[in-house]
Design a protein around this motif. Structure first.
Motif, mmCIF file in Angstrom:
data_model
loop_
_atom_site.group_PDB
_atom_site.id
_atom_site.type_symbol
_atom_site.label_atom_id
_atom_site.label_comp_id
_atom_site.label_asym_id
_atom_site.label_seq_id
_atom_site.Cartn_x
_atom_site.Cartn_y
_atom_site.Cartn_z
ATOM 1 N N UNK A 171 79.362 25.318 19.995
ATOM 2 C CA UNK A 171 78.442 26.458 20.132
ATOM 3 C C UNK A 171 78.238 27.227 18.829
ATOM 4 N N UNK A 172 79.172 27.093 17.885
ATOM 5 C CA UNK A 172 79.033 27.808 16.610
ATOM 6 C C UNK A 172 78.846 26.862 15.428
ATOM 7 N N UNK A 173 78.224 25.716 15.656
ATOM 8 C CA UNK A 173 77.999 24.789 14.539
ATOM 9 C C UNK A 173 77.209 25.447 13.421
ATOM 10 N N UNK A 174 76.260 26.300 13.803
ATOM 11 C CA UNK A 174 75.529 27.117 12.827
ATOM 12 C C UNK A 174 75.918 28.558 13.092
ATOM 13 N N UNK A 175 76.641 29.162 12.160
ATOM 14 C CA UNK A 175 77.147 30.519 12.343
ATOM 15 C C UNK A 175 76.588 31.422 11.248
ATOM 16 N N UNK A 176 75.742 32.346 11.649
ATOM 17 C CA UNK A 176 75.158 33.301 10.699
ATOM 18 C C UNK A 176 75.841 34.647 10.878
ATOM 19 N N UNK A 227 76.746 38.659 11.185
ATOM 20 C CA UNK A 227 76.176 39.652 12.103
ATOM 21 C C UNK A 227 74.998 40.397 11.504
ATOM 22 N N UNK A 228 74.995 40.564 10.176
ATOM 23 C CA UNK A 228 73.908 41.309 9.543
ATOM 24 C C UNK A 228 72.836 40.402 8.926
ATOM 25 N N UNK A 229 72.876 39.129 9.263
ATOM 26 C CA UNK A 229 71.845 38.198 8.792
ATOM 27 C C UNK A 229 70.581 38.416 9.636
ATOM 28 N N UNK A 230 69.417 38.561 9.021
ATOM 29 C CA UNK A 230 68.184 38.797 9.794
ATOM 30 C C UNK A 230 67.823 37.636 10.728
ATOM 31 N N UNK A 231 68.378 36.457 10.463
ATOM 32 C CA UNK A 231 68.099 35.298 11.316
ATOM 33 C C UNK A 231 69.219 35.049 12.330
ATOM 34 N N UNK A 232 70.084 36.042 12.510
ATOM 35 C CA UNK A 232 71.235 35.882 13.398
ATOM 36 C C UNK A 232 70.830 35.405 14.796
ATOM 37 N N UNK A 233 69.721 35.906 15.311
ATOM 38 C CA UNK A 233 69.303 35.568 16.668
ATOM 39 C C UNK A 233 68.878 34.105 16.814
ATOM 40 N N UNK A 234 68.734 33.412 15.697
ATOM 41 C CA UNK A 234 68.340 32.001 15.732
ATOM 42 C C UNK A 234 69.532 31.056 15.637
ATOM 43 N N UNK A 235 70.719 31.603 15.413
ATOM 44 C CA UNK A 235 71.891 30.749 15.161
ATOM 45 C C UNK A 235 72.197 29.816 16.323
ATOM 46 N N UNK A 236 72.106 30.317 17.546
ATOM 47 C CA UNK A 236 72.486 29.479 18.686
ATOM 48 C C UNK A 236 71.489 28.336 18.920
ATOM 49 N N UNK A 237 70.204 28.594 18.701
ATOM 50 C CA UNK A 237 69.228 27.513 18.883
ATOM 51 C C UNK A 237 69.378 26.472 17.767
ATOM 52 N N UNK A 238 69.711 26.931 16.575
ATOM 53 C CA UNK A 238 69.962 25.982 15.485
ATOM 54 C C UNK A 238 71.224 25.177 15.770
ATOM 55 N N UNK A 248 74.264 30.780 24.913
ATOM 56 C CA UNK A 248 75.542 31.501 24.874
ATOM 57 C C UNK A 248 75.452 32.804 24.085
ATOM 58 N N UNK A 249 74.523 32.885 23.160
ATOM 59 C CA UNK A 249 74.480 33.990 22.199
ATOM 60 C C UNK A 249 73.955 35.290 22.791
ATOM 61 N N UNK A 250 74.633 36.376 22.466
ATOM 62 C CA UNK A 250 74.194 37.712 22.888
ATOM 63 C C UNK A 250 72.871 38.063 22.215
ATOM 64 N N UNK A 251 72.768 37.789 20.925
ATOM 65 C CA UNK A 251 71.582 38.205 20.159
ATOM 66 C C UNK A 251 70.366 37.341 20.467
ATOM 67 N N UNK A 252 70.565 36.109 20.920
ATOM 68 C CA UNK A 252 69.418 35.232 21.190
ATOM 69 C C UNK A 252 68.650 35.680 22.427
ATOM 70 N N UNK A 253 69.349 36.259 23.396
ATOM 71 C CA UNK A 253 68.685 36.752 24.602
ATOM 72 C C UNK A 253 68.084 35.657 25.465
ATOM 73 N N UNK A 254 68.684 34.468 25.454
ATOM 74 C CA UNK A 254 68.196 33.351 26.263
ATOM 75 C C UNK A 254 68.921 33.350 27.603
#
Length: 243
Positions: A87-92, A94-105, A134-140
């Motif tokens: 689930x964290x293969x791509x880990x950005x 917390x303050x990365x502007x693309x953080x919400x895309x980490x889980x889909x990546x 799984x991601x809180x920030x992704x909102x999926x």
């Protein structure tokens, strides 16, 4: 004249033996995949260097998922295992502007890596969805039981004593202060968990138990949140000199 079916007990015993064999075979398959997937996840975590999202975090998430699945024996454990491990293969950060895309990546990368490892193709969609959701920030919104379990399992690791340690570790990496100098409990100011680490408890962590998707996740989350709330009150008292 009634006849006795003497073969019935033998058939029942045979069915029980087959069930035990099936369970053993499934467990052996899970153990084999666990070894392969953790090796892949550990390599990614080592490159990232984030101690809050390292191999130990992944193992804890899988352990949390196993605890939740006690209430859900119908869940596909191989799907849950793969999603927990990757689930964290791509880990950005917390303050990365693309953080919400980490889980889909992570989901996209996991799909490719799993296919290369010979993972069952008919389960790839389920694994990818569980990772993306799984991601809180992704909102999926999680659409499957397995995705709900993985989301709860990951969020549980943000609570309790381990969650507390991870919170301060991450805040240190972001350059946040421990707490507001004169108002650590935010009694007369807005919460700002980017500036003050202690604010992260009411700003986000306290909301997690109520957002859990499973009864077991909610139950465990409430237990772990109690520790955070006690810590926050004690910390504020010491911080303000009121202890």
């Amino acid at each position: 004249m009634q006849t006795t079916n003497h073969s019935a007990p033998l058939e029942a015993a045979g069915a029980a033996d087959l069930s035990e064999q099936d369970e053993l075979s499934e467990q052996n398959e899970l153990n084999a995949w666990h070894t392969r997937l953790m090796a892949l996840a550990a390599r990614a975590a080592a490159l990232d260097g984030d101690g809050a999202h390292d191999a130990n975090h992944i193992e804890r998430v899988w352990r949390n998922a196993r605890a939740i699945m006690i209430d859900h024996p119908e869940a596909d454990r191989l799907v849950v295992l793969a999603a927990c491990c990757l689930h964290d293969l791509v880990n950005l950060s917390k303050n990365d502007p693309a953080r919400h895309l980490a889980s889909t990546r992570s989901a996209e990368l996991a799909r490719r890596e799993l296919a290369a490892l010979g993972f069952p193709l008919d389960r790839l969609d389920a694994v990818a969805h569980a990772i993306a959701a799984h991601s809180f920030s992704a909102g999926i919104e999680p659409q499957t039981l397995e995705a709900r379990i993985v989301q709860d399992a990951d969020r549980l690791d943000g609570l309790g004593a381990v969650g507390l340690a991870r919170m301060f570790y991450t805040a240190g990496r972001m350059g946040s202060s421990l707490a507001h100098g004169s108002d650590p409990l935010a009694a007369a100011r807005p919460l700002d968990d980017k500036a003050y680490s202690l604010d992260h408890i009411p700003a986000k962590l306290a909301k997690l138990p109520g957002m859990m998707r499973t009864d077991a996740g909610r139950r465990l989350g409430e237990q772990r949140l109690a520790l955070l709330e006690t810590f926050r009150a004690t910390f504020a008292a010491e911080w303000s000199g009121a202890d």
